[in-house]
Design an enzyme around this catalytic site. Structure first.
Site, PDB file in Angstrom:
ATOM      1  N   PHE A 112       0.919  -1.332  -0.026  1.00  0.00           N
ATOM      2  CA  PHE A 112       0.021   0.009  -0.101  1.00  0.00           C
ATOM      3  C   PHE A 112       0.816   1.378  -0.038  1.00  0.00           C
ATOM      4  O   PHE A 112       0.351   2.396  -0.486  1.00  0.00           O
ATOM      5  CB  PHE A 112      -0.941   0.105   1.121  1.00  0.00           C
ATOM      6  CG  PHE A 112      -0.415   0.454   2.638  1.00  0.00           C
ATOM      7  CD1 PHE A 112      -0.822   1.760   3.109  1.00  0.00           C
ATOM      8  CD2 PHE A 112       0.345  -0.376   3.207  1.00  0.00           C
ATOM      9  CE1 PHE A 112       0.172   2.248   4.061  1.00  0.00           C
ATOM     10  CE2 PHE A 112       1.034  -0.093   4.400  1.00  0.00           C
ATOM     11  CZ  PHE A 112       0.673   1.264   4.970  1.00  0.00           C
ATOM     12  N   LYS A 113       2.087   0.843   0.417  1.00  0.00           N
ATOM     13  CA  LYS A 113       2.946   2.096   0.394  1.00  0.00           C
ATOM     14  C   LYS A 113       3.388   3.033  -0.726  1.00  0.00           C
ATOM     15  O   LYS A 113       3.707   4.117  -1.092  1.00  0.00           O
ATOM     16  CB  LYS A 113       4.127   2.045   1.366  1.00  0.00           C
ATOM     17  CG  LYS A 113       3.730   1.787   2.676  1.00  0.00           C
ATOM     18  CD  LYS A 113       5.019   1.342   3.875  1.00  0.00           C
ATOM     19  CE  LYS A 113       4.264   1.142   5.011  1.00  0.00           C
ATOM     20  NZ  LYS A 113       5.305   0.433   5.756  1.00  0.00           N
ATOM     21  N   ASP A 114       3.300   1.903  -1.911  1.00  0.00           N
ATOM     22  CA  ASP A 114       3.483   2.661  -3.140  1.00  0.00           C
ATOM     23  C   ASP A 114       2.523   3.577  -3.404  1.00  0.00           C
ATOM     24  O   ASP A 114       2.662   4.756  -4.116  1.00  0.00           O
ATOM     25  CB  ASP A 114       3.091   1.504  -4.263  1.00  0.00           C
ATOM     26  CG  ASP A 114       4.201   0.569  -4.134  1.00  0.00           C
ATOM     27  OD1 ASP A 114       5.587   0.809  -3.962  1.00  0.00           O
ATOM     28  OD2 ASP A 114       4.020  -0.609  -4.506  1.00  0.00           O
TER      29      ASP A 114
END
Length: 484
Positions: A112-114
């Site tokens: 999700f950090k993308d």
């Protein structure tokens, strides 16, 4: 839009100032001075937007068109999401037993950090090009932040990135996603310690304000406001996808279950809630349960050790975004927040005042999930749906199963899935399941790696300072050569 420190002792800054800062100079975290309030009409209008469209609307509200004009902002966000594997950027899976799983992991590094880091890198590049400046980004990672940060900035001439990873405490895939990037502007250190220990030299470096300014340092950890801002879109999208109807007065609530480590996604949800989004938040943690204890008993205190778990990216003792949540729920009381956090930093133990604990308990429910429950949940989800969960996503789905099995569940619910199971083959095997690994991840094992060791007994803070000074000298040399 202006930003202030949670501790109230630093000058206010605009979005650009908050973007380029890690901690505020007084040790606090940047938060919006005022939160926009969204009425029913706005929420109904936003309900038709794509995830990408929601990010654009939220960023326009919190950045300000005087800093990034709307067309430029739209282009930056489109560019940020251009390499995502799913055309909708994120994707809601509707599974059996009313299980809704919001897949936040369709970016390059399968996490999700993308989502937030790809946008943040575009914002950085936009301002750096305008100002003709260079920055050095310093990141501590428990797993996914480092690879997503590296991926978002690798090869950019005006940015160097230093990543500290806890050697042997990330999964093999997470580590390889960082150590196989050999671009000149990427510098990876393998630290003999856990993710909280490696945060100490970073915090020590950022506490030296003159050093930070001289070398244009910044952080991309979840303390960076830009990341929290983009993550607010998860909650709006989850709500609009799962709400039964928008024709009911008042708007019906949706429960959003958030697997939580450092608390960035949770802080984003609390802010969305304060803006008027009718969500009920549930935080799901592993056996490193400081947030669970804080919600249940007001006990914000460290345990003696971090316990390694299958949900390794959540193996965190100090969830620094809780400071934003304390500030928010105390009615923006920076004096009270400063007193609380200074006490915590002195004694590593804090019991929340009764009123603040009461407000936290109203805003958030919590659950602590064992490794055994994680593997059981992964097994059950596969059995019922032929769908593989990562161990972090399983902490959220475990809560859903508990609610549905007990017959207590009447509210619509969305479980956030922060990573693909492909990144955690060890956990998949521990659940008695067969990993499904994409070819691009399998290929990492055959690539050359580069990683500088930070051993116990070394002066980690000095090593970090020396590296930063070396990068500044190299940049100054390049700038001189270019001007000649």
């Amino acid at each position: 839009m202006w930003y202030t420190s949670t501790r109230g002792m630093a000058p206010r800054v605009n979005f650009e100032g908050a973007l380029f800062s890690g901690y505020a100079p007084d040790g606090g975290l940047y938060v919006p001075e005022e939160l926009p309030q969204l009425d029913r009409e706005t929420l109904c209008r936003w309900s038709t937007l794509s995830y990408r469209g929601l990010v654009k609307e939220l960023c326009a509200l919190f950045i300000g068109l005087e800093l990034i004009p709307r067309q430029d902002l739209n282009d930056l966000i489109d560019q940020a999401f251009s390499r995502f594997r799913h055309r909708d950027v994120v994707h809601l899976r509707r599974l059996k037993n009313e299980l809704n799983v919001l897949e936040l992991w369709h970016g390059v590094t399968y996490a999700f950090k993308d989502l937030s880091l790809s946008c943040t890198a575009q914002f950085l590049q936009y301002f750096l090009q305008k100002r003709k400046k260079h920055v050095t980004i310093v990141v501590g990672t428990s797993g996914d932040t480092g690879s997503a940060a590296i991926e978002s900035v690798q090869g950019l001439k005006n940015i160097d990135i230093i990543v500290l990873l806890p050697k042997g405490r990330c999964t093999k895939i997470q580590e390889l996603q960082m150590t196989t990037v050999l671009k000149e502007n990427v510098h990876v250190f393998g630290v003999e310690g856990n993710s909280d220990e490696l945060d100490e030299p970073i915090k020590a470096v950022f506490a030296d304000v003159a050093f930070v300014q001289r070398h244009n340092l910044m952080s991309l950890n979840s303390i960076n406001w830009s990341r929290v801002l983009v993550q607010m879109a998860h909650h709006f999208f989850a709500y609009f996808q799962c709400v039964p109807s928008l024709n009911i007065h008042p708007l019906p609530p949706v429960e959003v279950v958030v697997p939580t480590g450092a608390g960035g996604n949770l802080a984003a949800g609390c802010i969305a809630q304060k803006m008027g989004l009718p969500i009920c938040l549930v935080t799901a943690v592993n056996r490193n349960d400081i947030i669970h204890r804080t919600v249940q008993k007001g006990d914000f205190s460290l345990r003696e050790v971090v316990k390694p778990t299958l949900a390794s990216a959540m193996d965190i003792q100090v969830p620094y975004n809780m400071e934003r949540i304390f500030w928010l729920l105390s009615g923006s009381d920076s004096q009270a927040t400063r007193a609380l956090m200074e006490q915590f930093e002195r004694s590593q133990s804090l019991h929340l005042p009764k009123e603040l604990h009461s407000k936290l308990s109203e805003a958030v429910t919590s659950e602590s999930v064992s490794d055994e429950a994680i593997t059981q949940t992964m097994g059950r989800c596969w059995e019922e749906n032929q769908y593989l969960l990562c161990p972090h996503s399983a902490t959220a789905v475990n809560y859903h199963y508990q609610q549905t099995d007990s017959g207590q569940s009447s509210i619509s619910r969305c479980c956030l899935a922060p990573a693909s199971a492909a990144k955690f083959p060890e956990a998949v095997q521990a659940a008695g399941l067969a990993p499904q690994t994409p070819a691009e991840i399998l290929g990492l094992e055959h690539k050359e790696t580069r990683c500088i060791p930070m051993r116990r007994g070394d002066d980690w803070t000095q090593m970090l300072r020396d590296t930063i000074e070396g990068l500044s000298q190299r940049w100054e040399g390049c700038a001189v050569n270019t001007s000649e």
